[in-house]
Design a protein around this motif. Structure first.
Motif, short mmCIF file in Angstrom:
data_model
loop_
_atom_site.label_atom_id
_atom_site.label_comp_id
_atom_site.label_asym_id
_atom_site.label_seq_id
_atom_site.Cartn_x
_atom_site.Cartn_y
_atom_site.Cartn_z
N SER A 124 0.84 -1.20 0.00
CA SER A 124 0.00 0.00 0.00
C SER A 124 0.87 1.24 0.00
CB SER A 124 -0.92 0.01 1.23
OG SER A 124 -0.17 0.02 2.43
N VAL A 125 0.30 2.35 -0.44
CA VAL A 125 1.06 3.60 -0.43
C VAL A 125 0.12 4.80 -0.52
CG1 VAL A 125 1.41 3.64 -2.95
CG2 VAL A 125 3.02 4.84 -1.44
N ASN A 126 0.42 5.80 0.29
CA ASN A 126 -0.19 7.12 0.21
C ASN A 126 0.96 8.05 -0.15
OD1 ASN A 126 -1.60 9.50 0.51
ND2 ASN A 126 -1.91 9.31 2.71
N PRO A 127 1.28 8.16 -1.44
CA PRO A 127 2.53 8.83 -1.84
C PRO A 127 2.38 10.34 -1.94
CG PRO A 127 1.38 8.09 -3.78
CD PRO A 127 0.51 7.70 -2.59
N PRO A 128 3.49 11.04 -2.16
CA PRO A 128 3.39 12.47 -2.47
C PRO A 128 2.56 12.64 -3.74
CG PRO A 128 5.67 11.85 -2.01
CD PRO A 128 4.90 10.57 -2.13
N TYR A 129 1.62 13.57 -3.73
CA TYR A 129 0.71 13.72 -4.86
C TYR A 129 1.24 14.67 -5.93
CZ TYR A 129 -2.90 11.87 -1.66
OH TYR A 129 -3.63 11.11 -0.79
N MET A 130 2.04 15.64 -5.53
CA MET A 130 2.34 16.76 -6.41
C MET A 130 3.65 16.56 -7.17
SD MET A 130 1.14 19.89 -3.93
CE MET A 130 -0.40 19.77 -3.01
#
Length: 248
Positions: A124-130
């Motif tokens: 799973s990952v909640n990565p940097p969006y920008m």
């Protein structure tokens, strides 16, 4: 046993996750988890007795929630920032989860130094969006690192996930809908087939600002688009579904 784990003199606080009596140590001066991490943890599936790896784990919020929401045997979080990883480790200790969760302080690019290739059931990952980092004035600040692709990027995240996963292993991500075409291209490149997506809207009548994605390594082509999720039903009032996700 728990004395000394929270460093109030540094601005740290202890937050009640309202889930199985779990707590998380956070420092508002650095970065605190948002609803995206909570939604991701609720979206993730891990088979009973499986091994889950959370990339870019930050404060460890996703591993800590997964310890209650799934029947995973082992959960590994990888975080590049030393002080954030150290704080995540203290949250693991506070919740007495040392036998289930381990936090690795390193670049996710080095994940295979610690975890055997093709051995993981869920990533799973909640990565940097920008993607655009040209306006960053303080690139070393934790908030900038969490939000912008300064120390990793989308392609690297998906590449590492593909190497860690077993055949038919599952990949879960939350990201911005505006980058969905890039995400699908990266998944396909690494043999992860998009299988399930769900768009998240601030209000039901608003445009989606987040998207939850599930992919399966080595799977056939089939994509299920789930009903949209609205976060608020009125100003600062969560919808019933979000309240349920938060356990309230």
């Amino acid at each position: 046993m728990k004395d000394g784990l929270i460093r109030e003199e540094l601005g740290e606080r202890l937050d009640d996750l309202q889930c199985e009596n779990l707590f998380l140590i956070q420092n508002p001066a650095k970065f605190c988890f948002g609803i995206d991490a909570v939604l991701l943890a609720n979206f993730i599936k891990v088979k009973r007795g499986g091994h889950a790896v959370d990339l870019c784990t930050g404060s460890g919020i996703v591993p800590v929630l997964l310890s209650a929401k799934t029947q995973a045997k082992k959960i590994t979080g990888i975080e590049i920032q030393e002080d954030i990883a150290e704080m995540a480790n203290r949250s693991v200790k506070y919740n007495s989860l040392e036998e289930k969760i381990d936090i690795i302080n390193d670049d996710i690019a080095n994940a295979l130094k610690y975890i055997k290739q093709g051995s993981v059931d869920t990533v799973s990952v909640n990565p940097p969006y920008m993607k655009d980092t040209t306006a960053i004035k303080n690139p070393d600040l934790p908030l900038a690192i969490a939000r912008h692709e300064l120390l990793t990027d989308l392609d690297k995240v998906v590449e590492i996930a593909g190497k860690l996963l077993k055949e038919n292993g599952k990949f879960f991500m939350i990201h911005r809908p505006s980058r969905l075409s890039e995400i699908f291209a990266a998944l396909k490149k690494n043999r992860i087939e998009p299988k399930r997506i769900r768009f998240v809207h601030p209000y039901m009548e608003s445009k989606a600002n987040l998207v939850l994605i599930e992919g399966v390594k080595g799977s056939g082509v089939w994509l299920d688009v789930e009903p949209p999720l609205a976060v608020y039903k009125d100003k600062n009032i969560y919808t019933d579904e979000v309240l349920k996700i938060y356990g309230r």
